[in-house]
Design a protein around this motif. Structure first.
Motif, PDB file in Angstrom:
ATOM      1  N   MET A  45       1.001  -1.221  -0.029  1.00  0.00           N
ATOM      2  CA  MET A  45       0.111  -0.073   0.068  1.00  0.00           C
ATOM      3  C   MET A  45       0.893   1.311  -0.156  1.00  0.00           C
ATOM      4  N   PRO A  48       0.601   8.215   1.820  1.00  0.00           N
ATOM      5  CA  PRO A  48       0.099   9.375   1.312  1.00  0.00           C
ATOM      6  C   PRO A  48       1.084  10.060   0.282  1.00  0.00           C
ATOM      7  N   ASN A  49       0.282  10.923  -0.586  1.00  0.00           N
ATOM      8  CA  ASN A  49       1.221  11.613  -1.415  1.00  0.00           C
ATOM      9  C   ASN A  49       2.029  12.764  -0.755  1.00  0.00           C
ATOM     10  N   LEU A  54      -5.654  14.427  -1.612  1.00  0.00           N
ATOM     11  CA  LEU A  54      -6.279  13.232  -2.102  1.00  0.00           C
ATOM     12  C   LEU A  54      -7.279  13.327  -3.239  1.00  0.00           C
ATOM     13  N   HIS A  55      -7.635  12.418  -4.211  1.00  0.00           N
ATOM     14  CA  HIS A  55      -8.353  12.293  -5.095  1.00  0.00           C
ATOM     15  C   HIS A  55      -9.122  11.027  -5.433  1.00  0.00           C
ATOM     16  N   GLY A  57      -8.775   8.941  -7.402  1.00  0.00           N
ATOM     17  CA  GLY A  57      -7.855   7.720  -7.630  1.00  0.00           C
ATOM     18  C   GLY A  57      -7.437   6.909  -6.619  1.00  0.00           C
ATOM     19  N   HIS A  58      -7.057   7.754  -5.328  1.00  0.00           N
ATOM     20  CA  HIS A  58      -6.867   7.159  -4.289  1.00  0.00           C
ATOM     21  C   HIS A  58      -7.973   6.254  -3.480  1.00  0.00           C
ATOM     22  N   ALA A  59      -9.215   6.650  -3.551  1.00  0.00           N
ATOM     23  CA  ALA A  59     -10.275   5.870  -3.237  1.00  0.00           C
ATOM     24  C   ALA A  59     -10.405   4.667  -3.951  1.00  0.00           C
ATOM     25  N   PHE A  61      -8.050   2.948  -5.814  1.00  0.00           N
ATOM     26  CA  PHE A  61      -6.847   1.866  -5.558  1.00  0.00           C
ATOM     27  C   PHE A  61      -7.117   1.332  -4.084  1.00  0.00           C
ATOM     28  N   VAL A  62      -7.674   1.919  -3.239  1.00  0.00           N
ATOM     29  CA  VAL A  62      -7.833   1.742  -1.650  1.00  0.00           C
ATOM     30  C   VAL A  62      -9.021   0.488  -1.751  1.00  0.00           C
ATOM     31  N   HIS A  87       5.130   4.977  -4.472  1.00  0.00           N
ATOM     32  CA  HIS A  87       4.505   4.867  -5.880  1.00  0.00           C
ATOM     33  C   HIS A  87       4.607   6.020  -6.406  1.00  0.00           C
TER      34      HIS A  87
END
Length: 107
Positions: A45, A48-49, A54-55, A57-59, A61-62, A87
């Motif tokens: 995992m 955080p960036n 957060l956008h 895309g984060h939601a 992939f999680v 990543h």
């Protein structure tokens, strides 16, 4: 006083290892899982960036990683969802270099 993580991290990390925190399934040993031909399934995992933004895309992939972890666990495989794999090295580097320029320094 100033916090010095080096004073604590090695003992904490050792405790995590001794307690099996990095084992895919705390209820089943790796030896038993492999004897049952159930190879571990591991998902790294990302942290955080560096931007802190957060956008969607984060939601996504999680959510996908959660589905994969549950799917493989329901099939009897020991699963480890491991946080902390970078990543976004290029994005991180860009943000760090912008901060350095703002301070009047560079790499």
């Amino acid at each position: 006083g100033k916090y010095d993580p080096a004073l604590f991290e090695s003992s904490i990390y050792k405790w995590w290892e001794n307690e099996g925190c990095f084992e895919p399934d705390a209820k089943r040993s790796r030896v038993k899982a492999e004897a049952e031909d159930k190879k571990p399934y591991v998902l790294p995992m990302p942290p955080p960036n560096v931007t802190g933004r957060l956008h969607m895309g984060h939601a996504i992939f999680v959510a996908l990683q959660d589905v994969l972890a549950r799917f493989h666990r329901m099939r009897g495989r020991p699963v480890l969802w491991l946080p902390g794999t970078d990543h976004a090295g290029i994005a991180t580097q860009l943000q760090v270099e912008k901060a350095l320029i703002a301070e009047g320094t560079s790499r």
